[in-house]
Design a protein around this motif. Structure first.
Motif, PDB file in Angstrom:
ATOM      1  N   GLU A  44     -36.365  26.411  28.435  1.00  0.00           N
ATOM      2  CA  GLU A  44     -36.270  27.560  27.296  1.00  0.00           C
ATOM      3  C   GLU A  44     -35.055  28.120  27.624  1.00  0.00           C
ATOM      4  O   GLU A  44     -34.298  28.313  26.485  1.00  0.00           O
ATOM      5  N   LYS A  92     -31.865  27.770  24.771  1.00  0.00           N
ATOM      6  CA  LYS A  92     -31.601  29.039  23.977  1.00  0.00           C
ATOM      7  C   LYS A  92     -30.015  29.023  24.228  1.00  0.00           C
ATOM      8  O   LYS A  92     -29.190  29.453  23.208  1.00  0.00           O
ATOM      9  N   SER A 151     -27.377  29.029  21.168  1.00  0.00           N
ATOM     10  CA  SER A 151     -26.486  30.393  20.923  1.00  0.00           C
ATOM     11  C   SER A 151     -25.090  30.074  21.099  1.00  0.00           C
ATOM     12  O   SER A 151     -24.330  31.186  20.661  1.00  0.00           O
TER      13      SER A 151
END
Ligand code: AFP
Length: 341
Positions: free
Chosen positions: A82, A86, A90
């Motif tokens: 995760e 992310k 991002s």
């Protein structure tokens, strides 16, 4: 007091400074790659902290279990995945992500899309977590061919098309080893600064090593060249000393030692697993890229590992990698097998 020496010692080459220096060699560069790398570095720092706290924070546990607060616990490999997904999305610089943890590739949504494809194993060797053995993150980076129309073919490219590869080892220290195609450099995390500092510049693997690294428990199922090679390691007939066996069972740790001390790491095919165990995209390719960049070799038993063209994102391949001369020996044994010698 030797102020000049002190000034030298405080002139730290952080990974950010190193990457920006590299970038400055390419005036046309838009800095996208440096931004992507800084997001990968952030992911590594986060996972390092989580791994260090794992025993205390009861982060180790089965995914889906609940802790005393009634919150769902996450296994470290799930958490690491995760974190990296992310961090990569991002960054705004990625397009396709392939993770060991996810069955399907992730196509980043349009508004956050960039030009890079990242293949990664967020926490390799995770079966070793509970006993505190070194584990790591492995990654490789490709450039997408057409950023308006990315397809799976963008990640099903031979490893020699990778732009960069690296790993971060969470061990007695946290070490990030990186190649952007111009040699290999190692950085160690200074926990007091929260910065990776260049500690192993221009790593070159010794031309020949004294260590072999393989899961010998699989010996009964090995093919003839592998069996002959390991026999030669143990009972050399040329008067040289036998090699030492070192096997951790965590690829990042075994490859890191091989890179620094020399020798060979093998995960061969066997009768039960004709394609070996290790995954092409995020284990075999990045480690082969680093080995070649450090002056070593990587071979699948049939060809140069980086020439392999994967057909599936989670494909496996046998792998022999390490010191140039040691890999040359196993190549000769496979060549003799083909000739029927
Ligand atoms: P885990 O992630 O299941 O611990 O597997 C680790 C790994 O993929 C790689 O890091 C090791 O080199 C290899 O498997 C070890 O495999 P064996 O346990 O079969 O020796």
């Amino acid at each position: 007091m030797d102020h000049e020496a002190d000034a030298y010692r405080t002139d730290l080459m952080t990974i950010t400074r190193f990457v920006l220096n590299e970038q400055s060699k390419y005036p046309e560069s838009r800095g996208d790659f440096s931004i992507l790398l800084s997001h990968i570095v952030l992911g590594c720092k986060f996972v390092c902290t989580a791994v260090n706290k794992a025993g205390l924070a009861k982060l180790i546990g089965l995914a889906g279990e609940t802790n005393v607060q009634g919150e769902e616990q996450k296994k470290l490999d799930v958490l690491s995945n995760e974190v990296f997904v992310k961090a990569l999305v991002s960054s705004g610089r990625t397009c396709i992500l392939v993770s060991e943890e996810d069955e399907e590739a992730t196509f980043v949504e349009h508004s956050k899309r960039g030009r890079y494809c990242v293949v990664f194993d967020p926490l390799d060797g995770s079966s070793n977590i509970d006993c505190g053995v070194s584990i790591g993150t492995i990654f490789g980076i490709y450039m997408v061919k057409d950023d308006h129309d990315p397809t799976l073919d963008d990640v099903l490219q031979p490893g020699k098309h990778m732009l960069a590869a690296g790993y971060c080892m969470y061990g007695s220290s946290c070490t990030l080893v990186l190649s952007t195609g111009e040699g290999v450099n190692g950085f160690t995390l200074d926990p007091s600064l929260g910065e990776f500092i260049l500690t192993h510049p221009d790593i070159k693997i010794p031309k020949k090593g004294k260590i072999y690294s393989v899961n010998e428990g699989n010996a009964k199922n090995w093919d003839a060249p592998t069996a002959k090679y390991v026999e030669k390691c143990k009972f050399p007939k040329d008067g040289s000393s036998p090699k030492s066996l070192r096997y951790i069972g965590s690829m990042v740790a075994d490859v890191h030692r091989t890179l620094l001390y020399g020798g060979i790491f093998l995960y061969p095919a066997d009768k039960k697993s004709p394609n070996g165990k290790l995954r092409v995209l995020y284990e075999v390719f990045p480690m082969s890229f680093l080995m070649e960049q450090a002056g070593g070799q990587a071979f699948t038993g049939k060809q140069r590992a980086l020439e392999l063209i994967p057909e599936k994102i989670h494909e496996r391949s046998p792998i022999f990698l390490g010191s140039y001369d040691d890999v040359e020996e196993i190549k000769a044994l496979y060549a003799a097998e083909v000739k029927g010698e």
